[in-house]
Design an enzyme around this catalytic site. Structure first.
Site, PDB file in Angstrom:
ATOM      1  N   ASP A 166      -8.216   5.027  -3.119  1.00  0.00           N
ATOM      2  CA  ASP A 166      -7.415   3.934  -2.516  1.00  0.00           C
ATOM      3  C   ASP A 166      -7.137   3.100  -3.887  1.00  0.00           C
ATOM      4  OD1 ASP A 166      -6.299   2.052  -1.418  1.00  0.00           O
ATOM      5  OD2 ASP A 166      -7.412   1.746   0.335  1.00  0.00           O
ATOM      6  N   HIS A 186      -2.041   1.400   6.946  1.00  0.00           N
ATOM      7  CA  HIS A 186      -2.628   1.101   5.650  1.00  0.00           C
ATOM      8  C   HIS A 186      -2.244   2.830   5.164  1.00  0.00           C
ATOM      9  CE1 HIS A 186      -4.584   0.154   1.756  1.00  0.00           C
ATOM     10  NE2 HIS A 186      -5.477   0.846   2.071  1.00  0.00           N
ATOM     11  N   CYS A 204       0.828  -1.282  -0.046  1.00  0.00           N
ATOM     12  CA  CYS A 204      -0.072  -0.033   0.037  1.00  0.00           C
ATOM     13  C   CYS A 204       0.610   1.354  -0.067  1.00  0.00           C
ATOM     14  CB  CYS A 204      -0.844  -0.088   1.212  1.00  0.00           C
ATOM     15  SG  CYS A 204      -0.261   0.185   2.823  1.00  0.00           S
TER      16      CYS A 204
END
Length: 656
Positions: free
Chosen positions: A274, A259, A217
């Site tokens: 995202d 994250h 991520c």
């Protein structure tokens, strides 16, 4: 000047007095912090985990987790007049105010470059979500069809700058630029399931990620940020907690953030994306990544994004009022497919639900008719699911105490896609088992008539409730058929003495025009599944299941015999008035009354032949004696010129 942060300090003010003639453009203040709640967080060694959306067929929402980060906050103030600058250093759990004092127009300076401004009041969206749009910026996806197709095909990997330059050949507005960057990353960067466990050996530099085509991520978010900035679009790299892979309902979040995602500045406001969760999914074993594009995480409405993203700085929720960490932990987790399918709400609204007297009820509201299924892990259950035009209702009776995982699945009612996707997940706490509840194994979900049975051609049911209660063991129901259908019904019980043939013999079906009627006589007390099948009359194939009812009879004295056996010559429009029971008493005179059409003669044969006469009201009537016989047949002659009679009904005679 460099100042080490004192964690015990609540506020610190510095006054820098500068002479104008000695300052050209920049005065720099750098604050190093090992752990901070600032929105401008950049991990130095990579998150210990990551986040990745999972859109699998039978178990969705498998997001990856991860964690720790060292953060550095760099704040630069520019002053053409060289007057004074005030900087406040706040405690970890306070709301940062730095940007309000240091903002210069649309951004402020960082290392000599303009940096995006932080979110302000005009960025905050109304909360809660008004259910009108999944996006924070209204647009038509069709306008991006050509752009999306182009971005997917771009293969330039010589440099990030060259890649962005290639994408900008068709992307001109800021929205188009962000869309092109998003689409390229989601279709070309693979989640690194191996690198996830070896983060110390990973490089999160955008150029390295571009070459390898893999990252976690932090790499996704860093590459997204750099590509946007090269394209001239303001972008921020954000971090926080996520409800992703390994998330357990009711868990608390502490310590390291797990994250990373982004915020982009479009049309005068900040918006959230995202790209990690938009790119694909990881299997349950965390061993394989599959590209599976998820549109939901592009410019997601903040009230939906907070469902599974909690930023380290509450300002980046873009909500007013903001959600607390405690609320985030206790709020229901809705899968992205919940919103993509047009579902509106679910009840209960808490992820942990308790049974009451052994029962729990879950309802889902939708914009349009949907199909649902569910799975309760860890316990056998008795259940009743009923479909509504705007959702469904589910009653569950777990047969084991303890905690059980309940998953709800759904799919659109139209279209060729036969895949159910997970939309909700509950933890069901059962403290009591209702042993009086017992439904037949053959009872299929959903139960009762609904919009789905109407779509199959069954209109205006005489009984709309899914459960039919009868004390004497008898019941009737009828439908209007909207199509040219052939209908078949069967009765099922867990009682092994009731064979499939016997189950059908306890149902008398009468068709009159486009109406079908069912008379049901139960063989004994208990719970039964009454199942209805259909096919087109012109179809020579098998019957297809449509729906079923639950029939309940508590009377232990009930013991109805079967109806008479009807042969294939029993035509639609025929009606049997009496005798209805298929087992006749011996040595008795039995009255027969039937409504038959398109025949020349009718008679009863039981050793002797007893003719039936056509009455004024259109019924064929007569008497016969069961003395000395074991079987009784009703026969018809369809044409007076024919010599052959057809069997239409058969009765058994009780032994003498």
């Amino acid at each position: 000047m460099e100042i080490q942060n004192d964690p015990s300090a609540v506020a610190l003010e510095m006054l820098l007095i500068v002479q104008p003639e000695k300052v050209k453009a920049v005065q720099k203040l750098q604050i190093n912090k090992k752990q901070t709640e600032s929105h401008a967080s950049h991990p130095s060694k990579g998150f210990r985990g990551d986040g990745n959306g999972n859109n699998k067929e039978q178990d969705q929402g498998n997001y990856l987790h991860g964690g720790s980060t060292q953060m550095q906050q760099v704040i630069t103030s520019c002053s053409a007049q060289g007057t004074q600058v005030t900087v406040e250093i706040h405690a970890k759990n306070s709301t940062p105010q730095l940007f309000k004092k240091l903002s210069l127009g649309q951004g402020f300076q960082e290392n000599g470059k303009r940096r995006p401004r932080p979110p302000s009041a005009k960025d905050f969206h109304a909360y809660p979500w008004d259910k009108s749009c999944l996006k924070s910026l209204a647009f038509d996806l069709k306008q991006f069809e050509k752009l999306d197709a182009y971005a997917k095909k771009v293969t330039s990997k010589s440099s990030v700058e060259e890649l962005v330059k290639t994408l900008l050949r068709v992307a001109h507005t800021d929205l188009e630029k962000v869309r092109a960057v998003w689409m390229w990353i989601c279709h070309h960067i693979e989640y690194d399931v191996v690198g996830f466990f070896n983060k110390d050996q990973q490089s999160f530099k955008p150029k390295d990620i571009l070459q390898s085509g893999k990252s976690i991520c932090e790499g996704y978010a860093g590459l997204f940020e750099q590509m946007c900035r090269i394209a001239g679009v303001q972008c921020m790299n954000l971090s926080g907690y996520s409800k992703g892979h390994g998330y357990r309902i009711g868990q608390t979040f502490t310590g390291e953030y797990d994250h990373a995602w982004n915020a982009v500045y479009l049309d005068g406001r900040w918006h959230l994306v995202d790209s990690t969760w938009g790119s694909g999914s990881i299997d349950d074993c965390f061993s394989k990544f599959t590209f599976r594009y998820n549109e939901f995480y592009f410019l997601t409405h903040p009230a939906l994004f907070i469902n599974n993203h909690f930023p380290d700085n509450s300002n980046w929720q873009l909500l007013k009022p903001t959600v607390t960490l405690k609320q985030f932990e206790s709020n229901m987790l809705y899968k992205s497919d919940f919103y993509k399918m047009g579902l509106l709400a679910a009840h209960p609204e808490t992820p942990i639900i308790q049974t009451v007297n052994g029962k729990v009820t879950v309802t889902v509201e939708s914009r349009s008719p949907m199909l649902f299924m569910f799975e309760l892990k860890g316990a056998k259950e008795y259940s009743l699911m009923t479909l509504k035009r705007n959702g469904m209702n589910l009653e569950l009776y777990p047969q084991k105490t303890g905690s059980h995982k309940l998953q709800i699945y759904a799919k659109p009612s139209k279209g060729s896609d036969a895949v159910y996707n997970c939309i909700l997940e509950y933890t069901l706490e059962c403290s009591y088992v209702d042993k009086n509840v017992c439904f037949p194994k053959e009872l299929h979900q959903p139960v009762g008539p609904s919009w789905f049975s109407e779509r199959q051609g069954f209109l205006k049911p005489s009984l709309k409730h899914p459960i039919i209660h009868t004390n004497d063991g008898r019941c009737e129901l009828s439908f209007i058929l909207s199509k040219d259908l052939s209908v078949l019904a069967s009765l099922h019980s867990d009682n092994t003495s009731l064979s499939d043939d016997a189950g059908r013999r306890h149902i008398l079906q009468i068709c009159q025009g486009n109406q079908v009627d069912f008379k049901i006589h139960l063989p004994h007390a208990g719970n039964f599944a009454f199942k209805i099948f259909t096919k087109k009359k012109s179809d020579s194939g098998n019957y297809n299941y449509v729906f079923n009812y639950l029939i309940c009879c508590p009377n232990s004295k009930v013991k109805w015999p079967v109806f008479p056996l009807n042969y294939s010559k029993w035509m639609e429009g025929y009606e049997l008035v009496e005798p209805l029971v298929g087992l006749l008493p011996a040595n008795h005179d039995i009255k027969f009354k039937l409504k038959l059409h398109s025949i020349a003669k009718a008679f009863v044969q039981c050793g002797k032949t007893y003719p039936l006469s056509l009455s004024k009201d259109g019924y064929w009537e007569g008497l016969c004696s069961t003395s000395g016989c074991t079987e009784v047949f009703v026969m018809v002659l369809e044409n007076a010129n024919h010599k052959f009679y057809s069997h239409i009904l058969k009765y058994e005679v009780e032994p003498q």
